[in-house]
Design a protein around this motif. Sequence first.
Motif, PDB file in Angstrom:
ATOM      1  N   UNK A  62      33.654   6.819  58.251  1.00  0.00           N
ATOM      2  CA  UNK A  62      32.959   5.553  58.462  1.00  0.00           C
ATOM      3  C   UNK A  62      33.247   4.579  57.324  1.00  0.00           C
ATOM      4  N   UNK A  63      33.567   5.113  56.144  1.00  0.00           N
ATOM      5  CA  UNK A  63      33.963   4.230  55.049  1.00  0.00           C
ATOM      6  C   UNK A  63      35.286   3.544  55.373  1.00  0.00           C
ATOM      7  N   UNK A  64      36.186   4.280  56.009  1.00  0.00           N
ATOM      8  CA  UNK A  64      37.461   3.693  56.415  1.00  0.00           C
ATOM      9  C   UNK A  64      37.242   2.634  57.489  1.00  0.00           C
ATOM     10  N   UNK A  65      36.381   2.927  58.449  1.00  0.00           N
ATOM     11  CA  UNK A  65      36.080   1.958  59.498  1.00  0.00           C
ATOM     12  C   UNK A  65      35.460   0.696  58.916  1.00  0.00           C
ATOM     13  N   UNK A  66      34.556   0.888  57.950  1.00  0.00           N
ATOM     14  CA  UNK A  66      33.909  -0.249  57.317  1.00  0.00           C
ATOM     15  C   UNK A  66      34.923  -1.094  56.549  1.00  0.00           C
ATOM     16  N   UNK A  67      35.912  -0.448  55.944  1.00  0.00           N
ATOM     17  CA  UNK A  67      36.930  -1.191  55.201  1.00  0.00           C
ATOM     18  C   UNK A  67      37.753  -2.075  56.137  1.00  0.00           C
ATOM     19  N   UNK A  68      38.017  -1.611  57.378  1.00  0.00           N
ATOM     20  CA  UNK A  68      38.718  -2.441  58.349  1.00  0.00           C
ATOM     21  C   UNK A  68      37.929  -3.715  58.634  1.00  0.00           C
ATOM     22  N   UNK A  69      36.617  -3.571  58.803  1.00  0.00           N
ATOM     23  CA  UNK A  69      35.786  -4.740  59.083  1.00  0.00           C
ATOM     24  C   UNK A  69      35.767  -5.707  57.906  1.00  0.00           C
ATOM     25  N   UNK A  70      35.689  -5.161  56.687  1.00  0.00           N
ATOM     26  CA  UNK A  70      35.705  -6.026  55.501  1.00  0.00           C
ATOM     27  C   UNK A  70      37.025  -6.792  55.398  1.00  0.00           C
ATOM     28  N   UNK A  71      38.130  -6.097  55.633  1.00  0.00           N
ATOM     29  CA  UNK A  71      39.433  -6.753  55.581  1.00  0.00           C
ATOM     30  C   UNK A  71      39.563  -7.786  56.692  1.00  0.00           C
ATOM     31  N   UNK A  97      47.593  -3.229  42.695  1.00  0.00           N
ATOM     32  CA  UNK A  97      46.302  -3.887  42.492  1.00  0.00           C
ATOM     33  C   UNK A  97      45.776  -4.468  43.803  1.00  0.00           C
ATOM     34  N   UNK A  98      46.657  -5.116  44.569  1.00  0.00           N
ATOM     35  CA  UNK A  98      46.241  -5.663  45.860  1.00  0.00           C
ATOM     36  C   UNK A  98      45.929  -4.554  46.855  1.00  0.00           C
ATOM     37  N   UNK A  99      46.690  -3.460  46.775  1.00  0.00           N
ATOM     38  CA  UNK A  99      46.426  -2.322  47.657  1.00  0.00           C
ATOM     39  C   UNK A  99      45.052  -1.724  47.350  1.00  0.00           C
ATOM     40  N   UNK A 100      44.709  -1.604  46.070  1.00  0.00           N
ATOM     41  CA  UNK A 100      43.390  -1.101  45.700  1.00  0.00           C
ATOM     42  C   UNK A 100      42.288  -2.038  46.173  1.00  0.00           C
ATOM     43  N   UNK A 101      42.568  -3.342  46.125  1.00  0.00           N
ATOM     44  CA  UNK A 101      41.588  -4.318  46.606  1.00  0.00           C
ATOM     45  C   UNK A 101      41.356  -4.145  48.100  1.00  0.00           C
ATOM     46  N   UNK A 102      42.442  -3.909  48.848  1.00  0.00           N
ATOM     47  CA  UNK A 102      42.319  -3.738  50.296  1.00  0.00           C
ATOM     48  C   UNK A 102      41.550  -2.457  50.636  1.00  0.00           C
ATOM     49  N   UNK A 103      41.740  -1.424  49.871  1.00  0.00           N
ATOM     50  CA  UNK A 103      41.092  -0.143  50.192  1.00  0.00           C
ATOM     51  C   UNK A 103      39.708  -0.047  49.563  1.00  0.00           C
ATOM     52  N   UNK A 104      39.535  -0.567  48.377  1.00  0.00           N
ATOM     53  CA  UNK A 104      38.242  -0.744  47.735  1.00  0.00           C
ATOM     54  C   UNK A 104      37.286   0.425  47.921  1.00  0.00           C
ATOM     55  N   UNK A 105      37.840   1.637  47.876  1.00  0.00           N
ATOM     56  CA  UNK A 105      37.045   2.877  47.911  1.00  0.00           C
ATOM     57  C   UNK A 105      36.236   3.027  49.196  1.00  0.00           C
ATOM     58  N   UNK A 106      36.661   2.325  50.262  1.00  0.00           N
ATOM     59  CA  UNK A 106      35.996   2.509  51.545  1.00  0.00           C
ATOM     60  C   UNK A 106      36.844   3.370  52.482  1.00  0.00           C
ATOM     61  N   UNK A 107      37.990   3.827  52.000  1.00  0.00           N
ATOM     62  CA  UNK A 107      38.902   4.576  52.873  1.00  0.00           C
ATOM     63  C   UNK A 107      38.876   6.074  52.590  1.00  0.00           C
ATOM     64  N   UNK A 108      37.782   6.591  52.097  1.00  0.00           N
ATOM     65  CA  UNK A 108      37.739   8.012  51.755  1.00  0.00           C
ATOM     66  C   UNK A 108      37.751   8.914  52.932  1.00  0.00           C
TER      67      UNK A 108
END
Length: 393
Positions: free
Chosen positions: A87-96, A382-393
């Motif tokens: 669900x963290x990964x799903x949430x990261x899609x919505x944030x992006x 750095x941009x990749x970390x921003x995109x994933x932002x620890x929501x892709x666990x």
Amino acid sequence: MRESIRKEERKEKGRDKTKKRVKELDSFKGFLIFLVVLGHFLLPLSDSPYPLFNRSFYLIYSFHMPAFLFLSGYFAYGKWKKRGTSFRSLFSYLLLYILMKFMLHRADILFYDVHTTWPDFFHESSTPWYLLVLFFLELTLLPMEIFRRKKTGEQVISFYFLCLIVLSIPLSFMKIGEEWKDFLASDRILGFAPFFYLGMLAKLGDFSFQKIHRTPFVLGFCFTLIIILFLPKLLPYTRVFYGTWGYRIEGEAILPFFKKHPALIRIAFIPFSLCIAYFFYGLLIFLRQKKESIQPEITSRGSQIYFGMERVFQDRETFLMKMGHYSMPIYVFHRPFRDAFFAGGLEQPFWHEGIPFWLILLFYIFLLLLSLLLLFVLGRKTLDNLCRFRFTG
């Protein structure tokens, strides 16, 4: 002491993760994200009378996003099999998705004279659709959670994916599509769903990317030639490239037989696009194997030539692998640069006939180099970390 041990453990995990990555697929993803950027630069020229622009554009759009969805499903299945739905990964899609909507809306205000205050988050047919599609397609895996770890679960899961593939085609021709249009990218979800689930089935079936299979490679070569040589006649059918609702395909000037059975166009598009993608993947593998088979000459001059070629091949492969690894930040951030570039109407002269071929070729090469430059600028950790932002666990 403990901190140094933890650092070493993290390094070791990083090495293991790198070892598990398939270099060929990373290189192919790098090639695909390059085509995404180039395709968006060619989009304003898609109606140009010059074949170099429009045939390149339609060839790219015939397979680049289907290939991305296929690989997304291929990689998603392995992660889902181990950890279930994240669900963290799903949430990261919505944030992006929200981030991209704000960015592109700001670009629309600056470059396209748009006056609305807020972007429309509920309707999407532009670049952010890919993130919404990933969100909803990965969400469809939830019903299979109970079968994920069972020994006989793979058969049930395979049947489930096949059912979703079969259902997606008639659903995409529902009459409600004329009302929904691009509501939550529903047209793209149904149009590109088969590629995502086929990717998952490929992973489930241990499909090997190490060996090039002759039949899809040859078919892909033939389909590529067909687009390049016969695009004017195929143009009415290219609406299917975008994953749009069926009513938009039916509205094109297609043959009467396909007017009655437009779903056949969508069914044929699946192997058509995947074979073209496989052809270009095979070319990358061929070049990689060619590099490994080159032997240095006995003379010192021959050795210099060999090592020079070796360096070129190695740099190209390393660059593509890196871009494939960082494809998400490139996808998320590249569009405003394209919009800024064309804000001054630089493409307008190429809508008219009579331009010398050398000038057309020069501008085309310039777009190629500009696309590569954007990959180099945006393909950053750095941009990749921003995109994933620890929501892709």
